[in-house]
Design a protein around this motif. Sequence first.
Motif, mmCIF file in Angstrom:
data_model
loop_
_atom_site.group_PDB
_atom_site.id
_atom_site.type_symbol
_atom_site.label_atom_id
_atom_site.label_comp_id
_atom_site.label_asym_id
_atom_site.label_seq_id
_atom_site.Cartn_x
_atom_site.Cartn_y
_atom_site.Cartn_z
ATOM 1 N N GLY B 402 0.855 -1.196 0.000
ATOM 2 C CA GLY B 402 0.000 0.000 0.000
ATOM 3 C C GLY B 402 0.882 1.235 0.000
ATOM 4 N N PRO B 403 0.272 2.393 -0.110
ATOM 5 C CA PRO B 403 1.086 3.610 -0.086
ATOM 6 C C PRO B 403 1.705 3.839 1.287
ATOM 7 C CG PRO B 403 -1.247 4.162 -0.056
ATOM 8 C CD PRO B 403 -1.165 2.685 -0.256
ATOM 9 N N ILE B 404 2.876 4.421 1.275
ATOM 10 C CA ILE B 404 3.526 4.701 2.561
ATOM 11 C C ILE B 404 2.994 6.009 3.159
ATOM 12 C CG2 ILE B 404 5.615 3.408 2.027
ATOM 13 C CD1 ILE B 404 6.984 6.118 1.381
ATOM 14 N N ASN B 405 2.217 6.732 2.335
ATOM 15 C CA ASN B 405 1.654 8.005 2.797
ATOM 16 C C ASN B 405 0.305 7.790 3.445
ATOM 17 O OD1 ASN B 405 2.609 8.153 -0.310
ATOM 18 N ND2 ASN B 405 3.671 9.667 0.961
ATOM 19 N N MET B 406 -0.040 8.762 4.285
ATOM 20 C CA MET B 406 -1.380 8.711 4.885
ATOM 21 C C MET B 406 -2.407 9.070 3.824
ATOM 22 S SD MET B 406 -0.764 10.311 8.603
ATOM 23 C CE MET B 406 0.225 9.499 9.820
ATOM 24 N N ASN B 407 -3.628 8.735 4.133
ATOM 25 C CA ASN B 407 -4.710 8.951 3.164
ATOM 26 C C ASN B 407 -4.893 10.421 2.805
ATOM 27 O OD1 ASN B 407 -5.104 6.253 3.130
ATOM 28 N ND2 ASN B 407 -6.706 6.305 4.703
ATOM 29 N N SER B 408 -4.527 11.333 3.767
ATOM 30 C CA SER B 408 -4.753 12.761 3.541
ATOM 31 C C SER B 408 -3.729 13.366 2.591
ATOM 32 C CB SER B 408 -4.701 13.503 4.892
ATOM 33 O OG SER B 408 -3.456 13.250 5.514
ATOM 34 N N SER B 409 -2.701 12.602 2.301
ATOM 35 C CA SER B 409 -1.634 13.147 1.449
ATOM 36 C C SER B 409 -2.146 13.364 0.032
ATOM 37 C CB SER B 409 -0.444 12.201 1.407
ATOM 38 O OG SER B 409 0.063 12.008 2.690
ATOM 39 N N SER B 410 -1.585 14.377 -0.575
ATOM 40 C CA SER B 410 -1.980 14.648 -1.949
ATOM 41 C C SER B 410 -1.365 13.648 -2.915
ATOM 42 C CB SER B 410 -1.529 16.065 -2.333
ATOM 43 O OG SER B 410 -0.121 16.164 -2.188
ATOM 44 N N LEU B 411 -0.402 12.867 -2.419
ATOM 45 C CA LEU B 411 0.337 11.943 -3.270
ATOM 46 C C LEU B 411 0.478 10.600 -2.555
ATOM 47 C CD1 LEU B 411 2.062 12.065 -5.956
ATOM 48 C CD2 LEU B 411 4.023 12.432 -4.459
ATOM 49 N N SER B 412 0.245 9.541 -3.283
ATOM 50 C CA SER B 412 0.481 8.199 -2.714
ATOM 51 C C SER B 412 1.728 7.616 -3.358
ATOM 52 C CB SER B 412 -0.712 7.274 -2.983
ATOM 53 O OG SER B 412 -1.832 7.726 -2.256
ATOM 54 N N ALA B 413 2.667 7.227 -2.532
ATOM 55 C CA ALA B 413 3.930 6.673 -3.045
ATOM 56 C C ALA B 413 4.048 5.201 -2.670
ATOM 57 C CB ALA B 413 5.100 7.460 -2.483
ATOM 58 N N TYR B 414 4.441 4.439 -3.629
ATOM 59 C CA TYR B 414 4.650 2.983 -3.426
ATOM 60 C C TYR B 414 6.122 2.694 -3.700
ATOM 61 C CZ TYR B 414 -0.451 2.788 -3.959
ATOM 62 O OH TYR B 414 -1.790 2.992 -3.813
ATOM 63 N N PRO B 415 6.936 2.719 -2.672
ATOM 64 C CA PRO B 415 8.354 2.488 -2.932
ATOM 65 C C PRO B 415 8.655 1.029 -3.276
ATOM 66 C CG PRO B 415 7.993 2.793 -0.596
ATOM 67 C CD PRO B 415 6.672 3.015 -1.263
ATOM 68 N N TYR B 416 9.669 0.850 -4.077
ATOM 69 C CA TYR B 416 10.139 -0.498 -4.389
ATOM 70 C C TYR B 416 11.659 -0.455 -4.410
ATOM 71 C CZ TYR B 416 10.856 1.501 -9.061
ATOM 72 O OH TYR B 416 11.268 2.303 -10.085
ATOM 73 N N ASN B 417 12.255 -1.576 -4.266
ATOM 74 C CA ASN B 417 13.711 -1.625 -4.411
ATOM 75 C C ASN B 417 14.189 -3.015 -4.800
ATOM 76 O OD1 ASN B 417 14.596 -3.209 -2.051
ATOM 77 N ND2 ASN B 417 13.778 -1.475 -0.853
ATOM 78 N N PHE B 418 15.301 -2.993 -5.492
ATOM 79 C CA PHE B 418 16.021 -4.228 -5.794
ATOM 80 C C PHE B 418 17.273 -4.233 -4.920
ATOM 81 C CE2 PHE B 418 13.789 -3.220 -9.738
ATOM 82 C CZ PHE B 418 13.168 -4.424 -10.012
ATOM 83 N N GLY B 419 17.489 -5.328 -4.282
ATOM 84 C CA GLY B 419 18.665 -5.401 -3.409
ATOM 85 C C GLY B 419 19.604 -6.529 -3.806
ATOM 86 N N ILE B 420 20.885 -6.251 -3.672
ATOM 87 C CA ILE B 420 21.897 -7.299 -3.878
ATOM 88 C C ILE B 420 22.804 -7.267 -2.661
ATOM 89 C CG2 ILE B 420 23.905 -8.018 -5.226
ATOM 90 C CD1 ILE B 420 22.518 -6.935 -7.686
ATOM 91 N N GLY B 421 22.925 -8.395 -2.020
ATOM 92 C CA GLY B 421 23.720 -8.414 -0.805
ATOM 93 C C GLY B 421 24.394 -9.742 -0.568
ATOM 94 N N ALA B 422 25.034 -9.814 0.578
ATOM 95 C CA ALA B 422 25.733 -11.041 0.939
ATOM 96 C C ALA B 422 25.549 -11.294 2.420
ATOM 97 C CB ALA B 422 27.213 -10.926 0.607
ATOM 98 N N GLY B 423 25.545 -12.549 2.755
ATOM 99 C CA GLY B 423 25.392 -12.921 4.161
ATOM 100 C C GLY B 423 26.186 -14.173 4.464
ATOM 101 N N ILE B 424 26.314 -14.427 5.735
ATOM 102 C CA ILE B 424 26.975 -15.660 6.174
ATOM 103 C C ILE B 424 25.944 -16.470 6.954
ATOM 104 C CG2 ILE B 424 28.748 -16.647 7.673
ATOM 105 C CD1 ILE B 424 29.979 -15.367 5.275
#
Lengths: 189, 428
Positions: B402-424
């Motif tokens: 869902g949007p990260i903004n509250m309903n009252s915001s004039s803009l609804s933003a849906y962030p996305y990301n691609f991640g590349i990482g490493a772990g042990i």
Amino acid sequence: MILKGQNIGNIDLKRLIAGCLAKDRSCQKEIYSVYSPAMMALCMRYTKDRQEAEEVLQDGFLQMYRSIQQFKNTGTFEGWLRKIMINCALQKYRRKSDRFSTVTISEELNYLPSVLSVLNQLQEKELIRLIQSLPPACRLVFNLYVFEGLKHREIAQLLEISEGTSKSNLFDARTILKKQIRKEFKIAK
Amino acid sequence: MKDSFQNHVDNLFREMLQFHKKEPGRRVWENIEKELDKENKIALANKSKRGLKKISGLVLLSFFLSSSLLYYGVHLVLQERSVIAVNIKKSGTGKRTLKPIKSFPNGLVSIESNHTAKPHFIPGIGIEITDPNFVFLNMIHSPVSLGADFIPVITKDQVFQSMTFPVNRPLSLHPFAGEHIIKLQQPKFRDKFSITPYFSQEFAGYNFTDNDITAPNGKEIEKAERNIFSASVGVYFNYKINKRWMLQTGFSYSWSRSIMDSSQSYAVMNASGDIAFKLNTASGFSFLHSPPFIVPMVGDSMATAKTHSELHYITVPLVLSYRIPMHRFTLLAGMGMTFNVLTHATLETDIYGANYKQNESEIPLRGLKKINLGLLIKTEIQYPLTSKMVVSLISSFKNTLGPINMNSSSLSAYPYNFGIGAGIVYLF
């Protein structure tokens, strides 16, 4: 020490067999000395030449040394050794592709007294040469029938051929022998 | 006459040759002697081999008895799961393939020489066939970890006894194995749990929907604003449900920094009735402080320099992953949800007019939801480093549901990301 080709008694034979079981080389050689001349003659009849006969003889003696523990005193040792030699001769022929090639003989037999008279005069050496001149299949059947006294049924079983083939081979062997005699001794038909 | 001739011929041959003797050549006996010598040598060698086999058998038996007792003791002390693993090394190839074990109905195990079973492993005794004719037996006294493809990673220091015996001998050299030595215990945490601390660099963006046509639209903001750095650091707690499926959860801390080009902010009346300059960003808005000596009126505008915004989240993922072993590697493909808790949202900019410039920092971003849900798709490629450590390359895709903004915001933003990482991955 037993001399070459000499007949041996039971005690000596038992000693030699025991020595062969213990892989005693002198006993092995003694038993070879005693039986090799008779076995060589047998091999000569079953083979086409001396070289082949010696190969069969060698294989037969080696086979005997390897399996001497299987000899039971139910028959003679020589009889047992003969069977080994014959088996070796048979194995040699089984390995050959043309082992039982048939010979077509159209010539009608004419049993002329002259052939018989020539045969009677032949020496052992010449008789062996005559046998050696036979085709392998005929030679085997002739040997088994004449010298081992086997019936055609037994020969057929041993050589994995039909009884009819055995009879045919024997007939051919005799015909060829006659032809050879006539040819070599220039006897007219 | 015909019969008489045949009989005569037969009799003649028989009589003449029945007792005929012929001297063989000298070389016949020489050849026989040679053959007999050769056979004697072979027989002697075979006899020696048999003797060696007997001695080896006795040594082997005593070894097994002693090693079995020793293993039993270690087993009791360490309270470990017993292991039987048959590790076959094909000569020349250097490849090692784990080979089979057999479970008895009573829960005891025995080694079998059937090499057709699927690679399988139970963690104490490894058998390694290093030569086509021999089996090399290793007895392992410490936990053997699962590698990427279920192959136990056995290090030299784990082997406390070893020996060799002919491979063609039935593997019944461990006569008491089933009764006294090798008992399978119920698996503990071992193999079931693991943790993966990781770091991931992310490439983030936004999808927008406009809620207020009078406000700057998403396209404009998207053009003006871009993410400059995004990263996550966290820990996955992995629970192996079975051989193939794995449940992963944990927590991560992620932060994202964006930059927005110079823009105009307009004075608006805020919720408390004060008039302030409002600066819209992709992820929210802020009320900027008014420049000194300026009393803003609604509709006034003010220029801002480049604006940096930062969002920090604590994320709790829940992912179901499927394990695909590929030789030494293991591929994990998973999908799940993330619960994202906003912990920090600020921006920093410079406002300036004709004769002034003012820095605005740590200005709170408003209009953002405290919690949001996201979709997480991720893959991991794992490779065992040691018996307990596995390195993992992680790639992920996250998108808020869902949007990260509250309903009252004039803009609804849906962030996305691609991640590349490493772990042990640390195996318990």
